[in-house]
Design a protein around this motif. Structure first.
Motif, PDB file in Angstrom:
ATOM      1  N   LYS A  38       0.832  -1.205   0.000  1.00 12.22           N
ATOM      2  CA  LYS A  38       0.000   0.000   0.000  1.00 12.22           C
ATOM      3  C   LYS A  38       0.868   1.258   0.000  1.00 12.22           C
ATOM      4  O   LYS A  38       0.574   2.228  -0.699  1.00 12.22           O
ATOM      5  CB  LYS A  38      -0.907   0.033   1.234  1.00 12.22           C
ATOM      6  CG  LYS A  38      -2.070  -0.909   1.188  1.00 12.22           C
ATOM      7  CD  LYS A  38      -2.875  -0.773   2.476  1.00 12.22           C
ATOM      8  CE  LYS A  38      -3.949  -1.812   2.615  1.00 12.22           C
ATOM      9  NZ  LYS A  38      -4.662  -1.715   3.907  1.00 12.22           N
ATOM     10  N   ILE A  39       1.940   1.236   0.803  1.00 14.39           N
ATOM     11  CA  ILE A  39       2.831   2.397   0.875  1.00 14.39           C
ATOM     12  C   ILE A  39       3.516   2.610  -0.467  1.00 14.39           C
ATOM     13  O   ILE A  39       3.599   3.738  -0.964  1.00 14.39           O
ATOM     14  CB  ILE A  39       3.862   2.228   2.016  1.00 14.39           C
ATOM     15  CG1 ILE A  39       3.151   2.321   3.369  1.00 14.39           C
ATOM     16  CG2 ILE A  39       4.977   3.262   1.910  1.00 14.39           C
ATOM     17  CD1 ILE A  39       4.027   1.966   4.559  1.00 14.39           C
ATOM     18  N   ALA A  40       3.973   1.522  -1.086  1.00 14.89           N
ATOM     19  CA  ALA A  40       4.643   1.636  -2.389  1.00 14.89           C
ATOM     20  C   ALA A  40       3.683   2.169  -3.439  1.00 14.89           C
ATOM     21  O   ALA A  40       4.051   3.046  -4.245  1.00 14.89           O
ATOM     22  CB  ALA A  40       5.191   0.275  -2.805  1.00 14.89           C
ATOM     23  N   ALA A  41       2.450   1.687  -3.444  1.00 20.55           N
ATOM     24  CA  ALA A  41       1.464   2.155  -4.420  1.00 20.55           C
ATOM     25  C   ALA A  41       1.153   3.636  -4.201  1.00 20.55           C
ATOM     26  O   ALA A  41       1.018   4.406  -5.161  1.00 20.55           O
ATOM     27  CB  ALA A  41       0.192   1.323  -4.318  1.00 20.55           C
ATOM     28  N   ALA A  42       1.037   4.034  -2.947  1.00 19.05           N
ATOM     29  CA  ALA A  42       0.750   5.442  -2.643  1.00 19.05           C
ATOM     30  C   ALA A  42       1.923   6.337  -3.048  1.00 19.05           C
ATOM     31  O   ALA A  42       1.711   7.457  -3.522  1.00 19.05           O
ATOM     32  CB  ALA A  42       0.432   5.596  -1.153  1.00 19.05           C
ATOM     33  N   ARG A  43       3.145   5.837  -2.860  1.00 19.25           N
ATOM     34  CA  ARG A  43       4.337   6.624  -3.272  1.00 19.25           C
ATOM     35  C   ARG A  43       4.340   6.863  -4.774  1.00 19.25           C
ATOM     36  O   ARG A  43       4.762   7.916  -5.243  1.00 19.25           O
ATOM     37  CB  ARG A  43       5.606   5.851  -2.888  1.00 19.25           C
ATOM     38  CG  ARG A  43       6.167   6.238  -1.590  1.00 19.25           C
ATOM     39  CD  ARG A  43       7.619   5.760  -1.468  1.00 19.25           C
ATOM     40  NE  ARG A  43       7.993   5.877  -0.087  1.00 19.25           N
ATOM     41  CZ  ARG A  43       8.323   4.878   0.708  1.00 19.25           C
ATOM     42  NH1 ARG A  43       8.361   3.657   0.242  1.00 19.25           N
ATOM     43  NH2 ARG A  43       8.639   5.084   1.956  1.00 19.25           N
ATOM     44  N   ASP A  44       3.886   5.856  -5.512  1.00 22.20           N
ATOM     45  CA  ASP A  44       3.876   5.962  -6.968  1.00 22.20           C
ATOM     46  C   ASP A  44       2.890   7.018  -7.460  1.00 22.20           C
ATOM     47  O   ASP A  44       2.964   7.454  -8.598  1.00 22.20           O
ATOM     48  CB  ASP A  44       3.539   4.604  -7.607  1.00 22.20           C
ATOM     49  CG  ASP A  44       4.654   3.587  -7.408  1.00 22.20           C
ATOM     50  OD1 ASP A  44       5.798   3.995  -7.086  1.00 22.20           O
ATOM     51  OD2 ASP A  44       4.381   2.375  -7.560  1.00 22.20           O
ATOM     52  N   GLU A  45       1.966   7.432  -6.580  1.00 28.26           N
ATOM     53  CA  GLU A  45       0.980   8.433  -6.967  1.00 28.26           C
ATOM     54  C   GLU A  45       1.560   9.849  -6.984  1.00 28.26           C
ATOM     55  O   GLU A  45       0.913  10.768  -7.448  1.00 28.26           O
ATOM     56  CB  GLU A  45      -0.225   8.387  -6.024  1.00 28.26           C
ATOM     57  CG  GLU A  45      -1.038   7.120  -6.148  1.00 28.26           C
ATOM     58  CD  GLU A  45      -2.159   7.033  -5.121  1.00 28.26           C
ATOM     59  OE1 GLU A  45      -2.461   8.061  -4.461  1.00 28.26           O
ATOM     60  OE2 GLU A  45      -2.728   5.946  -4.977  1.00 28.26           O
ATOM     61  N   ASN A  51      -1.076  13.175   0.085  1.00 27.12           N
ATOM     62  CA  ASN A  51      -1.505  11.812  -0.220  1.00 27.12           C
ATOM     63  C   ASN A  51      -2.056  11.130   1.036  1.00 27.12           C
ATOM     64  O   ASN A  51      -1.318  10.587   1.850  1.00 27.12           O
ATOM     65  CB  ASN A  51      -0.308  11.036  -0.793  1.00 27.12           C
ATOM     66  CG  ASN A  51      -0.702   9.696  -1.362  1.00 27.12           C
ATOM     67  OD1 ASN A  51      -1.617   9.059  -0.854  1.00 27.12           O
ATOM     68  ND2 ASN A  51       0.008   9.284  -2.395  1.00 27.12           N
ATOM     69  N   GLY A  52      -3.381  11.167   1.196  1.00 31.48           N
ATOM     70  CA  GLY A  52      -4.033  10.575   2.371  1.00 31.48           C
ATOM     71  C   GLY A  52      -3.814   9.084   2.476  1.00 31.48           C
ATOM     72  O   GLY A  52      -3.657   8.547   3.568  1.00 31.48           O
ATOM     73  N   GLY A  53      -3.807   8.390   1.353  1.00 35.38           N
ATOM     74  CA  GLY A  53      -3.592   6.939   1.357  1.00 35.38           C
ATOM     75  C   GLY A  53      -2.218   6.584   1.891  1.00 35.38           C
ATOM     76  O   GLY A  53      -2.058   5.608   2.642  1.00 35.38           O
ATOM     77  N   TYR A  54      -1.234   7.373   1.519  1.00 32.13           N
ATOM     78  CA  TYR A  54       0.133   7.137   2.001  1.00 32.13           C
ATOM     79  C   TYR A  54       0.203   7.322   3.512  1.00 32.13           C
ATOM     80  O   TYR A  54       0.733   6.486   4.232  1.00 32.13           O
ATOM     81  CB  TYR A  54       1.107   8.091   1.302  1.00 32.13           C
ATOM     82  CG  TYR A  54       2.502   8.051   1.880  1.00 32.13           C
ATOM     83  CD1 TYR A  54       3.378   7.027   1.544  1.00 32.13           C
ATOM     84  CD2 TYR A  54       2.939   9.033   2.771  1.00 32.13           C
ATOM     85  CE1 TYR A  54       4.658   6.983   2.069  1.00 32.13           C
ATOM     86  CE2 TYR A  54       4.215   8.999   3.309  1.00 32.13           C
ATOM     87  CZ  TYR A  54       5.061   7.975   2.953  1.00 32.13           C
ATOM     88  OH  TYR A  54       6.332   7.914   3.484  1.00 32.13           O
ATOM     89  N   HIS A  55      -0.368   8.418   4.007  1.00 32.13           N
ATOM     90  CA  HIS A  55      -0.311   8.701   5.443  1.00 32.13           C
ATOM     91  C   HIS A  55      -1.096   7.668   6.250  1.00 32.13           C
ATOM     92  O   HIS A  55      -0.667   7.259   7.330  1.00 32.13           O
ATOM     93  CB  HIS A  55      -0.789  10.124   5.728  1.00 32.13           C
ATOM     94  CG  HIS A  55       0.128  11.158   5.155  1.00 32.13           C
ATOM     95  ND1 HIS A  55       1.399  11.383   5.642  1.00 32.13           N
ATOM     96  CD2 HIS A  55      -0.031  11.996   4.101  1.00 32.13           C
ATOM     97  CE1 HIS A  55       1.985  12.321   4.929  1.00 32.13           C
ATOM     98  NE2 HIS A  55       1.152  12.711   3.981  1.00 32.13           N
ATOM     99  N   ALA A  56      -2.233   7.224   5.715  1.00 29.88           N
ATOM    100  CA  ALA A  56      -3.025   6.192   6.397  1.00 29.88           C
ATOM    101  C   ALA A  56      -2.243   4.874   6.450  1.00 29.88           C
ATOM    102  O   ALA A  56      -2.234   4.193   7.484  1.00 29.88           O
ATOM    103  CB  ALA A  56      -4.357   5.991   5.688  1.00 29.88           C
TER     104      ALA A  56
END
Length: 167
Positions: A38-45, A51-56
């Motif tokens: 999830k962290i890797a996918a959020a970083r790619d954004e 980036n709320g997904g990254y922080h979550a």
């Protein structure tokens, strides 16, 4: 109520230790890799500040890693033993009911480890460590006995043991 200090031996049944180990394995083998993905996918954004997904995912990672460390510590300190005998003698692993001197109400709690209680979410009991002032005063006493202990404020509190059964 006291929490284990990090060096205190924890009394657990074989079943409880197995469930703790299963939870640890699940967190390490399934949850941790999922969070990493999830962290890797959020970083790619892109921009991580917004980036709320990254922080979550990072927050979830922190909680998971803390639980992994906690489980590793519990397992390291665990001492497997049989359930205590149902003989009314207070020891770790017992559900104890007491009555405070001068009171008619009773209080029931687990004398042992919060971690053992957390394995059965259907049970709603307070937990007192055997090394707490109350726990230490009760150890080895029998149903019907009285015990006294010193409260944190310095006063002496007396209790009667109403019941003690294996948890």
């Amino acid at each position: 109520m006291t929490q284990p200090t990090g060096t205190e031996t924890l009394w657990v049944t074989e079943e409880a230790l197995t469930r703790l180990q299963e939870e640890l394995d699940h967190l390490k083998d399934e949850v941790r890799p999922d969070i990493t993905a999830k962290i890797a996918a959020a970083r790619d954004e892109g921009d991580l500040k917004e980036n709320g997904g990254y922080h979550a995912a990072r927050e979830e990672q922190g909680k998971t890693e803390a639980r992994i460390r906690q489980l590793e510590d519990i397992i390291r300190r665990a001492e497997v033993g049989e359930k205590p005998a149902d003989d009314g003698v207070v020891e770790a692993g017992m559900k104890v009911t007491i009555r405070f001197e001068g009171d008619t109400d009773t209080e029931t709690f687990l004398l042992g480890s919060r971690e053992v209680l957390s394995l059965d979410s259907a049970v709603d009991l307070d937990v007192y460590s055997p090394t707490s002032p109350l726990g230490a005063a009760l150890l080895g006493k029998k149903t019907g006995d009285s015990a006294s202990y010193e409260a944190p404020n310095g006063s002496t509190i007396s209790v009667e043991i109403v019941d003690a059964t294996p948890f």
